[in-house]
Write a protein that holds these residues in place. Sequence first.
Motif, PDB file in Angstrom:
ATOM      1  N   UNK A 213      41.551 -10.336  16.254  1.00  0.00           N
ATOM      2  CA  UNK A 213      41.683 -10.612  17.557  1.00  0.00           C
ATOM      3  C   UNK A 213      42.954 -10.787  18.185  1.00  0.00           C
ATOM      4  N   UNK A 214      43.695 -11.737  17.528  1.00  0.00           N
ATOM      5  CA  UNK A 214      45.123 -11.704  18.206  1.00  0.00           C
ATOM      6  C   UNK A 214      46.030 -10.550  17.946  1.00  0.00           C
ATOM      7  N   UNK A 215      45.770  -9.765  16.922  1.00  0.00           N
ATOM      8  CA  UNK A 215      46.560  -8.483  16.784  1.00  0.00           C
ATOM      9  C   UNK A 215      46.024  -7.564  17.815  1.00  0.00           C
ATOM     10  N   UNK A 216      44.667  -7.398  17.770  1.00  0.00           N
ATOM     11  CA  UNK A 216      44.298  -6.461  18.980  1.00  0.00           C
ATOM     12  C   UNK A 216      44.633  -6.807  20.308  1.00  0.00           C
ATOM     13  N   UNK A 217      44.870  -8.073  20.564  1.00  0.00           N
ATOM     14  CA  UNK A 217      45.291  -8.364  21.891  1.00  0.00           C
ATOM     15  C   UNK A 217      46.536  -8.232  22.080  1.00  0.00           C
ATOM     16  N   UNK A 218      47.527  -8.147  21.152  1.00  0.00           N
ATOM     17  CA  UNK A 218      48.855  -7.973  21.136  1.00  0.00           C
ATOM     18  C   UNK A 218      48.925  -6.586  21.578  1.00  0.00           C
ATOM     19  N   UNK A 219      47.986  -5.533  21.017  1.00  0.00           N
ATOM     20  CA  UNK A 219      48.278  -4.104  21.262  1.00  0.00           C
ATOM     21  C   UNK A 219      47.404  -3.779  22.447  1.00  0.00           C
TER      22      UNK A 219
ATOM     23  N   UNK B 204      43.976 -16.323  19.784  1.00  0.00           N
ATOM     24  CA  UNK B 204      44.201 -15.146  19.757  1.00  0.00           C
ATOM     25  C   UNK B 204      45.447 -14.589  20.632  1.00  0.00           C
ATOM     26  N   UNK B 205      46.464 -15.466  20.342  1.00  0.00           N
ATOM     27  CA  UNK B 205      47.681 -15.148  21.211  1.00  0.00           C
ATOM     28  C   UNK B 205      48.741 -14.866  19.821  1.00  0.00           C
ATOM     29  N   UNK B 206      49.187 -13.962  19.588  1.00  0.00           N
ATOM     30  CA  UNK B 206      50.094 -13.380  18.535  1.00  0.00           C
ATOM     31  C   UNK B 206      51.273 -14.330  18.535  1.00  0.00           C
ATOM     32  N   UNK B 207      51.683 -14.754  19.587  1.00  0.00           N
ATOM     33  CA  UNK B 207      52.918 -15.511  19.626  1.00  0.00           C
ATOM     34  C   UNK B 207      52.786 -16.957  19.080  1.00  0.00           C
ATOM     35  N   UNK B 208      51.724 -17.219  18.568  1.00  0.00           N
ATOM     36  CA  UNK B 208      51.321 -18.628  17.934  1.00  0.00           C
ATOM     37  C   UNK B 208      50.847 -18.487  16.545  1.00  0.00           C
ATOM     38  N   UNK B 209      50.981 -17.094  16.208  1.00  0.00           N
ATOM     39  CA  UNK B 209      50.614 -16.863  14.638  1.00  0.00           C
ATOM     40  C   UNK B 209      51.793 -17.298  13.657  1.00  0.00           C
ATOM     41  N   UNK B 210      51.496 -17.356  12.455  1.00  0.00           N
ATOM     42  CA  UNK B 210      52.633 -17.158  11.239  1.00  0.00           C
ATOM     43  C   UNK B 210      52.172 -16.260  10.559  1.00  0.00           C
TER      44      UNK B 210
ATOM     45  N   UNK C 296      49.355  -5.668  27.684  1.00  0.00           N
ATOM     46  CA  UNK C 296      49.608  -7.061  28.180  1.00  0.00           C
ATOM     47  C   UNK C 296      50.445  -7.014  29.521  1.00  0.00           C
ATOM     48  N   UNK C 297      50.657  -5.742  29.849  1.00  0.00           N
ATOM     49  CA  UNK C 297      51.335  -5.751  31.182  1.00  0.00           C
ATOM     50  C   UNK C 297      50.264  -5.294  32.074  1.00  0.00           C
ATOM     51  N   UNK C 298      50.069  -5.473  33.561  1.00  0.00           N
ATOM     52  CA  UNK C 298      49.171  -4.827  34.370  1.00  0.00           C
ATOM     53  C   UNK C 298      49.496  -4.050  35.240  1.00  0.00           C
TER      54      UNK C 298
END
Length: 479
Positions: free
Chosen positions: A362-368, A407-413, A458-460
């Motif tokens: 979900x994090x990667x999909x959200x990042x895309x 689901x925030x990629x910035x918080x993933x390792x 992630x930009x509107x």
Amino acid sequence: DIFLECKGFKLVNDDWQSVGPGEWALLLYNGGTVCDDSFDMRDANAICQELGFRSAVTYKSGELFGIQAGLSINLDEVGCSEGSSWSDCDFSTSHNCQHAEDVSLICAGEENPPQFTLMDGNQNTNTNSGLLLYYGGTVCDDLFNQTAADAICSEMGYSGTNSVFKSGSSVSEELTKFFRGKRLITLDSVRCGSSNWGECSYSTTHDCSHGEDIFLECKGFKLVNDDWQSVGPGEWALLLYNGGTVCDDSFDMRDANAICQELGFRSAVTYKSGELFGIQAGLSINLDEVGCSEGSSWSDCDFSTSHNCQHAEDVSLICAGEENPPQFTLMDGNQNTNTNSGLLLYYGGTVCDDLFNQTAADAICSEMGYSGTNSVFKSGSSVSEELTKFFRGKRLITLDSVRCGSSNWGECSYSTTHDCSHGEDIFLECKEATTCRMSQKRQRDQIDNRGQMVSINRVCYDTLTGASSQWRDCVKINT
């Protein structure tokens, strides 16, 4: 004893050996040639697909192979519709043709074949010098000059000028290594006004002998994969200099930026060292102790052509085009990346399933830019058949041990090293992109209240004006 008659199409050379993708071949049907009456690219595509290739590259007619004269003409008046399979095509097994109308063609594999390759005396094409081939045939020296040599080297992805070429009696001994009589001459009268191949003129017919074949040595940097194919922006590639690797002694991002810019890219994204590609072991190490200042061009950098390195110190890197490349892409079985499902790639390499779970998906999909919920992923034996479509052995594994708490990629390792095989590659399906509207506070701050917006990465974006705002100023609404 068994006697056997084989039916259908076959691509052959003058030795009746089967020909693979990317090279000119004589087209046979039930052991005889195919006449070009009514033949076009729709027919070529259907036949290449019938033979198991992805599509046709091109075709032409003529007495190009010595074996043609002794064969019957077995097929004529081929007629296929756009996108049809061979079973839906019309044809005739009678004809009114001569062998000057026989069809030869080039089929494409999973990837488009390169126009140009160089081949050394051991039939190896992982080289920066050798016999110059154009779709598997030789290149005649009529009108060929230094500008043409540099243009072709540039087209093959080399950064340097001052390429070296030769032909004629000076290479007659070398020519005997290449079975020159068994190859077509596929390019002649090359004339270039600059080192841009797109501005060159040439002929695919000729009046040459193989004594006029071009041998070429290309100089400078090149980014390649394990097939020695040029690699564009956004993907990991092995860095070569004059056909050999580059050692990482003293290497840093200033050097990477200067080299990417020398290759025509905007900048470097990142680099790393190691034995990442299978071709490294057979190459020399040609460059060491690279030293570039901040913002300098390659011409101002220091370097050494001697070294004290092992291939474990070879440099690989990612260059950036006009825009920063996306970290993640999805690729389907047709190599198409305009898709929401397929093989998950991280800077062009695959992602290993160690620790991978629903939250990571979900994090990667959200990042895309997708909804970031209810993504579907799989790996291992369940997708082994799909994996064969992707030449998985030809790609690096660039990401492993992905661990996400939200689901925030910035918080993933994660790790960019791995202990995986391609049987652990992740296939991912992301749910359709979300739409969003401006928050109530944002709406109060805007007089014209533009209303509905669409999220991309992630930009509107305002659907009426194209104006953008930050994701935090929008409220997501799943479609």
